[in-house]
Scaffold this motif. Structure first.
Motif, mmCIF file in Angstrom:
data_model
loop_
_atom_site.group_PDB
_atom_site.id
_atom_site.type_symbol
_atom_site.label_atom_id
_atom_site.label_comp_id
_atom_site.label_asym_id
_atom_site.label_seq_id
_atom_site.Cartn_x
_atom_site.Cartn_y
_atom_site.Cartn_z
ATOM 1 N N UNK A 237 0.834 -1.190 0.000
ATOM 2 C CA UNK A 237 0.000 0.000 0.000
ATOM 3 C C UNK A 237 0.875 1.250 0.000
ATOM 4 N N UNK A 238 0.702 2.111 -1.003
ATOM 5 C CA UNK A 238 1.402 3.388 -1.063
ATOM 6 C C UNK A 238 0.461 4.479 -0.560
ATOM 7 N N UNK A 239 0.763 5.026 0.594
ATOM 8 C CA UNK A 239 -0.121 5.963 1.269
ATOM 9 C C UNK A 239 0.586 7.301 1.473
ATOM 10 N N UNK A 240 -0.137 8.257 2.004
ATOM 11 C CA UNK A 240 0.458 9.559 2.310
ATOM 12 C C UNK A 240 -0.345 10.233 3.413
ATOM 13 N N UNK A 241 0.311 11.143 4.102
ATOM 14 C CA UNK A 241 -0.330 11.965 5.120
ATOM 15 C C UNK A 241 0.278 13.354 5.036
ATOM 16 N N UNK A 242 -0.467 14.357 5.461
ATOM 17 C CA UNK A 242 -0.010 15.742 5.383
ATOM 18 C C UNK A 242 0.322 16.259 6.771
ATOM 19 N N UNK A 243 1.536 16.740 6.929
ATOM 20 C CA UNK A 243 1.915 17.364 8.195
ATOM 21 C C UNK A 243 1.780 18.873 8.051
ATOM 22 N N UNK A 244 1.337 19.530 9.128
ATOM 23 C CA UNK A 244 1.163 20.982 9.125
ATOM 24 C C UNK A 244 1.763 21.539 10.405
ATOM 25 N N UNK A 245 2.717 22.445 10.256
ATOM 26 C CA UNK A 245 3.389 23.020 11.414
ATOM 27 C C UNK A 245 2.466 23.994 12.131
ATOM 28 N N UNK A 246 2.888 24.430 13.310
ATOM 29 C CA UNK A 246 2.087 25.388 14.075
ATOM 30 C C UNK A 246 2.044 26.750 13.400
ATOM 31 N N UNK A 247 2.941 26.979 12.428
ATOM 32 C CA UNK A 247 2.934 28.236 11.680
ATOM 33 C C UNK A 247 2.289 28.079 10.308
ATOM 34 N N UNK A 248 1.738 26.895 10.019
ATOM 35 C CA UNK A 248 1.006 26.691 8.775
ATOM 36 C C UNK A 248 1.787 26.090 7.638
ATOM 37 N N UNK A 249 3.052 25.786 7.827
ATOM 38 C CA UNK A 249 3.844 25.153 6.766
ATOM 39 C C UNK A 249 3.396 23.703 6.627
ATOM 40 N N UNK A 250 3.066 23.286 5.396
ATOM 41 C CA UNK A 250 2.537 21.940 5.169
ATOM 42 C C UNK A 250 3.389 21.166 4.176
ATOM 43 N N UNK A 251 3.318 19.844 4.293
ATOM 44 C CA UNK A 251 4.015 18.974 3.356
ATOM 45 C C UNK A 251 3.323 17.614 3.379
ATOM 46 N N UNK A 252 3.166 17.023 2.216
ATOM 47 C CA UNK A 252 2.591 15.686 2.121
ATOM 48 C C UNK A 252 3.724 14.662 2.087
ATOM 49 N N UNK A 253 3.669 13.718 3.011
ATOM 50 C CA UNK A 253 4.721 12.712 3.157
ATOM 51 C C UNK A 253 4.177 11.362 2.703
ATOM 52 N N UNK A 254 4.855 10.744 1.754
ATOM 53 C CA UNK A 254 4.449 9.427 1.261
ATOM 54 C C UNK A 254 5.129 8.332 2.070
ATOM 55 N N UNK A 255 4.441 7.210 2.240
ATOM 56 C CA UNK A 255 5.025 6.074 2.942
ATOM 57 C C UNK A 255 4.383 4.792 2.440
ATOM 58 N N UNK A 256 4.971 3.678 2.791
ATOM 59 C CA UNK A 256 4.547 2.376 2.294
ATOM 60 C C UNK A 256 4.155 1.468 3.444
ATOM 61 N N UNK A 257 3.059 0.737 3.265
ATOM 62 C CA UNK A 257 2.668 -0.308 4.212
ATOM 63 C C UNK A 257 2.735 -1.643 3.483
ATOM 64 N N UNK A 258 3.437 -2.574 4.079
ATOM 65 C CA UNK A 258 3.589 -3.890 3.470
ATOM 66 C C UNK A 258 3.402 -4.935 4.552
ATOM 67 N N UNK A 259 2.905 -6.109 4.183
ATOM 68 C CA UNK A 259 2.707 -7.176 5.161
ATOM 69 C C UNK A 259 3.996 -7.488 5.895
ATOM 70 N N UNK A 260 3.947 -7.484 7.219
ATOM 71 C CA UNK A 260 5.146 -7.675 8.031
ATOM 72 C C UNK A 260 4.977 -8.907 8.894
ATOM 73 N N UNK A 261 5.713 -9.958 8.587
ATOM 74 C CA UNK A 261 5.677 -11.173 9.383
ATOM 75 C C UNK A 261 6.909 -11.195 10.270
ATOM 76 N N UNK A 262 6.702 -10.999 11.557
ATOM 77 C CA UNK A 262 7.824 -10.952 12.493
ATOM 78 C C UNK A 262 8.186 -12.349 12.961
#
Length: 314
Positions: A237-262
């Protein structure tokens, strides 16, 4: 650990080294019930000169975890499920987050936070702890390079690696090797948190090298078999979330979720966000976020070339 504050060392790692105790009001030894997402660290508070990376923090209050010189954790602390797990994997944990003390004014004014305790030979009772007695972030006590830290870790392939080597550099903008360069600054609240929006829901987000995954809520992801708490999607799964600073600076960060067998007893470094919903209402940008990045963590109130902390920058 960018998600905690202060040095905690296992008593077993100190061997015969005797560190002087820090005392509570009335002269009794001071102890702490350190709170982590995965459980607690119980131990005495002692004073030590801490030397690391050419820097020195003199007379620093540190926690000696599982110290047999004090009574066992009182019920209010022992009833918190889990152990923060350092005993199985390391000799201690170095908390270099944005705060100088691990509790601050709340514990200096009242015993009600339930973090600090005054101990006699048989039991411990909740106690206030002045700022100077609280377990403290060593970075703030360095003579120089004391405004934050820089964590640089290599990019890791999806298949993971057994060993990953990075650097921890003290100070921000104080030497040639800790300059911000083109990094974008994201101011945080006093505790190091900022808004993170995922699937239209806003969470309190924080950046934590001490977490072994990205921890967030996503009901669309299936849990792994065996109850290990991680997500195990059938396909990557290729996902993303947006971070927003207390001063309003924003950025979308992409990340990956993959099945994890420990596998029991195994340990690898992997950039996949084998994530769990255990954190509830927060979004924990754990260790996978840091792979392939240089991340600056500025301490609260500290002056830096980009202004006063707290902030993260990458």
């Amino acid at each position: 650990d960018t998600g905690s504050f202060g040095l905690r060392v296992l008593a077993s790692a100190l061997d015969s080294l005797e560190l002087p105790p820090v005392t509570a009001a009335g002269g009794k030894p001071l102890a702490e019930c350190g709170l982590f997402a995965s459980g607690i660290s119980w131990g005495s508070v002692r004073s030590s000169d801490v030397h690391i990376g050419g820097e020195t923090a003199a007379g620093l209050p540190v926690q000696v975890v599982n110290d047999s010189a004090i009574p066992p954790a009182p019920p209010a602390c022992a009833s918190i499920a889990g152990d923060f797990g350092v005993s199985a994997h390391a000799n201690g944990i170095l908390g270099i987050g944005v705060l100088t003390q691990d509790c601050g004014p709340a514990c200096a004014a009242s015993a009600s936070p339930g973090m600090y305790y005054s101990c006699d030979a048989t039991h411990c009772a909740a106690s206030v702890a002045p700022l100077a007695s609280q377990v403290a972030n060593p970075v703030a006590s360095f003579g120089a390079d004391n405004n934050g830290a820089v964590i640089a870790l290599p990019a890791i392939p999806l298949t993971g690696v057994r060993v990953a080597t990075g650097t921890l550099t003290f100070g921000i903008g104080t030497r040639a090797n800790n300059q911000l360069g083109s990094a974008t600054v994201y101011t945080t609240d006093a505790h190091g948190s900022l808004d993170t929006t995922f699937r239209g829901v806003r969470y309190s987000g924080f950046f934590d090298t001490g977490s072994n995954g990205l921890f967030f809520v996503d009901p669309s992801q299936p849990d792994c078999a065996g109850g290990n708490g991680f997500y195990c999607p059938v396909t990557t799964q290729n996902l993303s979330a947006t971070i927003t600073s207390t001063t309003g600076v924003s950025n979308t960060v992409s990340f990956t979720v993959e099945g994890l067998q420990l596998v029991s007893g195994s340990a690898i470094a992997a950039p996949i966000a084998g994530a769990t919903a255990a954190m509830g209402s927060v979004f924990d940008w754990g260790l996978p976020f840091f792979f392939g990045r240089t991340v600056f963590v500025a301490m609260t109130g500290a002056a830096t070339p980009a202004g006063a902390g707290p902030y993260v920058a990458f």
